[in-house]
Design a protein around this motif. Structure first.
Motif, short mmCIF file in Angstrom:
data_model
loop_
_atom_site.label_atom_id
_atom_site.label_comp_id
_atom_site.label_asym_id
_atom_site.label_seq_id
_atom_site.Cartn_x
_atom_site.Cartn_y
_atom_site.Cartn_z
N MET A 75 -6.28 6.13 42.41
CA MET A 75 -5.03 6.01 41.90
C MET A 75 -4.46 7.21 41.91
O MET A 75 -4.88 8.31 41.44
CB MET A 75 -5.21 5.45 40.42
CG MET A 75 -5.87 3.94 40.07
SD MET A 75 -5.91 3.37 38.57
CE MET A 75 -4.36 3.75 37.83
N SER A 76 -3.14 7.20 42.18
CA SER A 76 -2.32 8.31 42.18
C SER A 76 -1.39 8.52 40.99
O SER A 76 -1.90 7.29 39.86
CB SER A 76 -1.09 8.23 43.11
OG SER A 76 -0.17 7.14 42.93
N ILE A 92 2.10 -2.68 42.96
CA ILE A 92 1.76 -1.45 42.37
C ILE A 92 1.17 -0.42 43.31
O ILE A 92 1.30 0.82 43.38
CB ILE A 92 1.05 -1.54 40.79
CG1 ILE A 92 2.12 -2.15 39.83
CG2 ILE A 92 0.46 -0.07 40.49
CD1 ILE A 92 1.47 -2.28 38.62
N MET A 93 -0.06 -0.91 43.93
CA MET A 93 -0.86 -0.35 44.49
C MET A 93 -0.39 -0.30 46.05
O MET A 93 -0.80 0.66 47.05
CB MET A 93 -2.23 -0.66 44.56
CG MET A 93 -2.85 -0.73 43.31
SD MET A 93 -3.10 1.00 42.61
CE MET A 93 -4.41 1.50 43.65
N ARG A 94 0.85 -0.87 46.55
CA ARG A 94 1.22 -0.87 47.89
C ARG A 94 0.19 -1.55 48.79
O ARG A 94 0.15 -1.25 49.83
CB ARG A 94 1.82 0.43 48.19
CG ARG A 94 2.71 0.85 47.39
CD ARG A 94 4.27 0.23 47.69
NE ARG A 94 5.36 0.86 46.69
CZ ARG A 94 6.32 0.10 46.58
NH1 ARG A 94 6.48 -1.12 46.63
NH2 ARG A 94 7.18 0.80 45.89
N TRP A 95 -0.57 -2.55 48.23
CA TRP A 95 -1.45 -3.19 49.36
C TRP A 95 -0.84 -4.29 50.10
O TRP A 95 0.40 -4.75 49.99
CB TRP A 95 -2.59 -3.96 48.77
CG TRP A 95 -3.50 -3.08 47.60
CD1 TRP A 95 -3.65 -1.91 47.76
CD2 TRP A 95 -4.26 -3.80 46.67
NE1 TRP A 95 -4.78 -1.58 47.05
CE2 TRP A 95 -4.95 -2.68 45.89
CE3 TRP A 95 -4.03 -4.80 45.95
CZ2 TRP A 95 -5.66 -2.78 44.62
CZ3 TRP A 95 -4.82 -5.01 44.54
CH2 TRP A 95 -5.64 -4.04 44.14
N ASN A 147 -10.07 1.73 44.70
CA ASN A 147 -8.84 2.49 45.10
C ASN A 147 -8.68 3.52 44.24
O ASN A 147 -8.39 3.44 43.22
CB ASN A 147 -7.70 1.42 45.01
CG ASN A 147 -7.93 0.18 46.11
OD1 ASN A 147 -7.29 0.43 47.22
ND2 ASN A 147 -8.54 -0.94 45.71
N LYS A 181 2.59 3.53 36.44
CA LYS A 181 3.13 2.23 36.61
C LYS A 181 2.17 1.06 35.94
O LYS A 181 2.68 0.07 35.22
CB LYS A 181 3.23 1.84 37.97
CG LYS A 181 4.23 2.40 38.93
CD LYS A 181 4.39 1.77 40.20
CE LYS A 181 5.66 2.14 40.92
NZ LYS A 181 6.06 1.68 42.34
N ILE A 182 0.94 1.38 36.10
CA ILE A 182 -0.02 0.50 35.24
C ILE A 182 -0.08 0.75 33.70
O ILE A 182 0.18 -0.19 32.97
CB ILE A 182 -1.59 0.72 35.51
CG1 ILE A 182 -1.50 0.13 36.96
CG2 ILE A 182 -2.55 0.15 34.77
CD1 ILE A 182 -2.94 0.57 37.82
N HIS A 189 0.68 5.28 40.52
CA HIS A 189 -0.10 4.23 40.05
C HIS A 189 -0.36 4.22 38.56
O HIS A 189 -0.47 3.11 37.76
CB HIS A 189 -1.64 4.17 40.94
CG HIS A 189 -1.30 4.10 42.39
ND1 HIS A 189 -1.97 4.49 43.28
CD2 HIS A 189 -0.38 3.33 43.11
CE1 HIS A 189 -1.76 4.37 44.65
NE2 HIS A 189 -0.60 3.63 44.32
N ARG A 190 -1.07 5.40 37.93
CA ARG A 190 -1.34 5.65 36.76
C ARG A 190 -0.15 5.13 35.93
O ARG A 190 -0.27 4.40 34.93
CB ARG A 190 -1.82 6.73 36.18
CG ARG A 190 -2.33 6.85 34.94
CD ARG A 190 -2.90 8.37 34.37
NE ARG A 190 -1.66 9.25 34.48
CZ ARG A 190 -0.71 9.28 33.73
NH1 ARG A 190 -0.76 8.56 32.60
NH2 ARG A 190 0.15 10.19 33.66
N LEU A 210 -0.62 -6.25 41.18
CA LEU A 210 -1.43 -5.37 41.53
C LEU A 210 -1.10 -4.80 43.00
O LEU A 210 -0.66 -3.65 43.44
CB LEU A 210 -2.75 -5.37 41.59
CG LEU A 210 -3.23 -5.15 39.99
CD1 LEU A 210 -4.75 -5.66 39.96
CD2 LEU A 210 -3.30 -4.05 39.59
#
Length: 75
Positions: free
Chosen positions: A46-47, A31-34, A44, A53-54, A50-51, A28
């Protein structure tokens, strides 16, 4: 930790969708660039990226008509 994608109709507060996703914190984070593990304790938004990629990583389809958020709950 358990990770979920939750969805809300635009401009509404009632949750319309929730699904647990079987991804680890490192997955994660990428994916989320945390930049910090503590970033996961917040909801968070989701862009579209993000959607996608998940969906690809988990082989699931997420709703496209809802505002999606990634949430984490302690086990």
């Amino acid at each position: 930790m358990k990770h979920y994608v939750t969805g809300y109709k635009p401009n509404e507060d009632d949750q319309a969708f929730k699904v647990r996703i079987p991804l680890s914190l490192p997955e994660l984070r990428e994916i989320m660039r945390w930049t910090d593990d503590g970033d996961c304790v917040f909801d968070n938004e989701m862009s579209e990226l993000h959607r996608q990629k998940i969906e690809d990583t988990c082989s699931i389809d997420l709703p496209k008509n809802l505002d999606l958020f990634l949430t984490t709950e302690s086990s």
